[in-house]
Design a protein around this motif. Structure first.
Motif: not given
Ligand SMILES: Cc1cc2nc3c(=O)[nH]c(=O)nc-3n(C[C@H](O)[C@H](O)[C@H](O)COP(=O)(O)OP(=O)(O)OC[C@H]3O[C@@H](n4cnc5c(N)ncnc54)[C@H](O)[C@@H]3O)c2cc1C
Length: 363
Positions: A51-53, A176-178, A340-344
Motif C-alpha cells: 500500500v502507500g502509492g 488513481l492519478p487522473a 487537490t495538488g500533489g501533497r499527502v
Molecule cells: C517524487 C515525489 C515527491 C513528492 N513529495 C511530496 C512531499 O514532500 N510532500 C507531500 O505532501 N507530497 C509529496 N508528493 C505527492 C504525494 O506523494 C501524493 O500527492 C500522494 O501520495 C497521492 O496519493 P494518492 O492516494 O492520491 O495517489 P497514489 O499514491 O498514486 O495512489 C494510487 C494507488 O493506486 C494504485 N493503482 C494504480 N492503478 C491501479 C489499478 N488499475 N488497480 C489497482 N490499483 C492501482 C497505485 O499503485 C497506488 O498505490 C510527492 C510525490 C512524488 C512522486
C-alpha cells in the motif's frame, strides 16, 4: 492485507463489500476509513505488492529511504487528526533541521523562516509507516490491478488484468492519478454518455514526470549541513530537491554513511528518462558535486525510481464537484491528488471528502 488469489477460480470474487476502492495510496486509505466509520463494508484493490502509492519507502543495502513524498505538512487539520491522533505512533517525527534554497547558479541560501517554523512530519523508518498503519484494520487486496469495470444497472463488476471477475459491488471509488483513472474508464463498459463525460473531465489533468535517485557515500565525504534539505527556488536547476535521509531520522542510514535523495526537475527528468541507472547516478553525482561545491566520488550505492505521474500540474487541477455530478448517480466516485495538488495531506483530505460524497449519495 492479502495478496489477491489470481490463480484461484471466480468463486473467490469479493461479494460482501458495499464499496470497492481502487488504489490503496493515502487517498484510498483515508476514504476507506471514512466509509468504514459509517459502517459500510469496504474492500481496497491495490496493483502493487504494498500500500502507500507515492507515499512509500524502500529498504535496500541497509538503507531505508523515501523515493516519493518526502514529508507531510503539519499545519493541516487532517494531519493532526490522522497522524497525531487516530494513527499516533512513536515512529512519527518532526524533521528538526530546516529546508534551505538554491538557485540556478548553485547559490545556497537560508529558507523561509515562516515555512521552516511549521512541522514537517515523517516516520523514523519511512513514510510508508502511515499507509501500513492505515491499512491494518482494512480489507486490502494487493497485487490486484483493476483493468476494467462493467456497469450492471445498478452496481459494478470489477475485472483484473487477466480478465478475472474480482468483485461485484454497488459502488466504486477510483483513487488513481487522473491519467490512470482515464485509462481505466476508457477500458470499461459504462452507461451511454458517461464514458465521454468522464474522459473529457479526467483528460484535463496533466502530471509531471520525476526521476528520484538515492545516492550513498561515507559520511566523511559530505560534512554535516545546517539544513536537512535544499529546494530549488527559481525552478531552473536540473535538481529540484535534495535531502539527507539521516537528518530525517538516524535509523534510516547505517552509522558513518550519508544518503541523499535527489529529485530531478520535470524537464530534466523527461530528457533523461531512458538513461540507464548507472548513467543517471553518474550525471546526478556531477550535478550534486557542483551544487554542494565539493567533488564527490562515485556513490557507494544508488537506486533510481522513475515516477511517470509524479505530481499534478497545479494549474490543471480537476473539479471534484463537476466529475461527481455526472458519475455519482451510477455509484461511481473519484478521489486523488488530481483534485487537490500533489501533497499527502491534501490527498488524505480529498479521500475523506470523496467518501462523504459517496455517503451523501446513498441518503
Ligand atoms: C517524487 C515525489 C515527491 C513528492 N513529495 C511530496 C512531499 O514532500 N510532500 C507531500 O505532501 N507530497 C509529496 N508528493 C505527492 C504525494 O506523494 C501524493 O500527492 C500522494 O501520495 C497521492 O496519493 P494518492 O492516494 O492520491 O495517489 P497514489 O499514491 O498514486 O495512489 C494510487 C494507488 O493506486 C494504485 N493503482 C494504480 N492503478 C491501479 C489499478 N488499475 N488497480 C489497482 N490499483 C492501482 C497505485 O499503485 C497506488 O498505490 C510527492 C510525490 C512524488 C512522486
Amino acid at each position: 492485507m492479502e495478496s489477491w488469489p489470481a490463480t484461484k477460480g471466480e468463486s473467490e470474487r469479493e461479494q460482501s463489500a458495499e464499496v470497492a476502492v481502487i488504489g490503496a495510496g493515502v487517498s484510498g486509505l483515508a476514504a476507506a476509513h471514512m466509509l468504514r466509520d459509517h459502517e459500510l463494508q469496504v474492500a481496497l484493490y491495490e496493483r502493487e505488492e504494498r500500500v502507500g502509492g507515492r507515499a512509500t519507502t524502500r529498504a535496500r543495502a541497509g538503507f531505508c529511504f523515501d523515493p516519493g513524498a518526502q514529508y507531510i505538512h503539519g499545519n493541516a487539520p487532517v494531519s493532526d487528526a490522522l497522524l497525531l491522533q487516530r494513527f499516533a505512533t512513536s515512529e512519527l517525527v518532526s524533521i528538526a533541521k530546516p529546508v534551505w534554497t538554491f538557485d540556478s547558479q548553485n547559490r545556497i541560501r537560508e529558507g523561509d523562516p515562516r515555512q521552516n517554523a511549521l512541522p514537517r512530519w515523517t516516520y523514523r523508518h519511512g513514510l510508508l509507516t502511515l499507509a501500513e498503519l492505515m491499512a491494518r484494520e482494512l480489507t486490502v487486496y494487493t497485487h490486484c490491478e483493476i483493468a476494467r469495470l462493467a456497469y450492471m444497472r445498478p452496481g459494478w463488476r470489477l475485472f483484473s488484468a487477466t480478465g478475472q471477475v474480482v468483485a461485484e459491488v454497488p459502488a466504486v471509488l477510483v483513487t488513481l492519478p487522473a491519467p490512470e483513472a482515464a485509462a481505466l474508464m476508457a477500458a470499461s463498459e459504462l452507461p451511454p454518455g458517461l464514458q465521454q463525460a468522464l474522459l473529457a473531465e479526467l483528460g484535463r489533468a496533466r502530471y509531471r514526470p520525476l526521476l528520484s535517485l538515492a545516492l550513498a557515500w561515507p559520511r566523511k565525504a559530505l560534512p554535516p549541513t545546517p539544513y536537512y534539505a535544499l529546494v530549488n527556488s527559481d525552478k531552473t536547476h536540473p535538481i529540484s530537491w535534495l535531502a539527507r535521509e539521516e537528518e530525517k531520522s538516524p535509523e534510516r542510514v547505517p552509522p558513518a554513511w550519508t544518503l541523499l535523495i535527489v529529485q530531478l526537475a520535470p524537464d530534466y527528468s523527461r530528457a533523461h528518462w531512458s538513461w540507464d541507472d548507472q548513467a543517471l547516478a553518474t550525471a546526478t553525482t556531477t550535478l550534486v558535486s557542483a551544487l554542494l561545491g565539493q567533488q564527490l566520488p562515485a556513490p557507494h550505492f544508488y537506486d533510481v525510481q522513475r515516477w511517470p505521474l509524479a505530481l499534478p500540474e497545479p494549474e490543471r487541477l480537476l473539479d471534484a464537484e463537476t466529475l461527481h455530478r455526472v458519475s455519482a448517480p451510477y455509484g461511481l466516485f473519484f478521489s486523488g491528488d488530481a483534485f487537490t495538488g500533489g501533497r499527502v495531506h491534501l490527498a488524505l483530505r480529498q479521500g475523506q471528502e470523496s467518501a462523504l460524497r459517496l455517503l451523501a449519495s446513498r441518503r
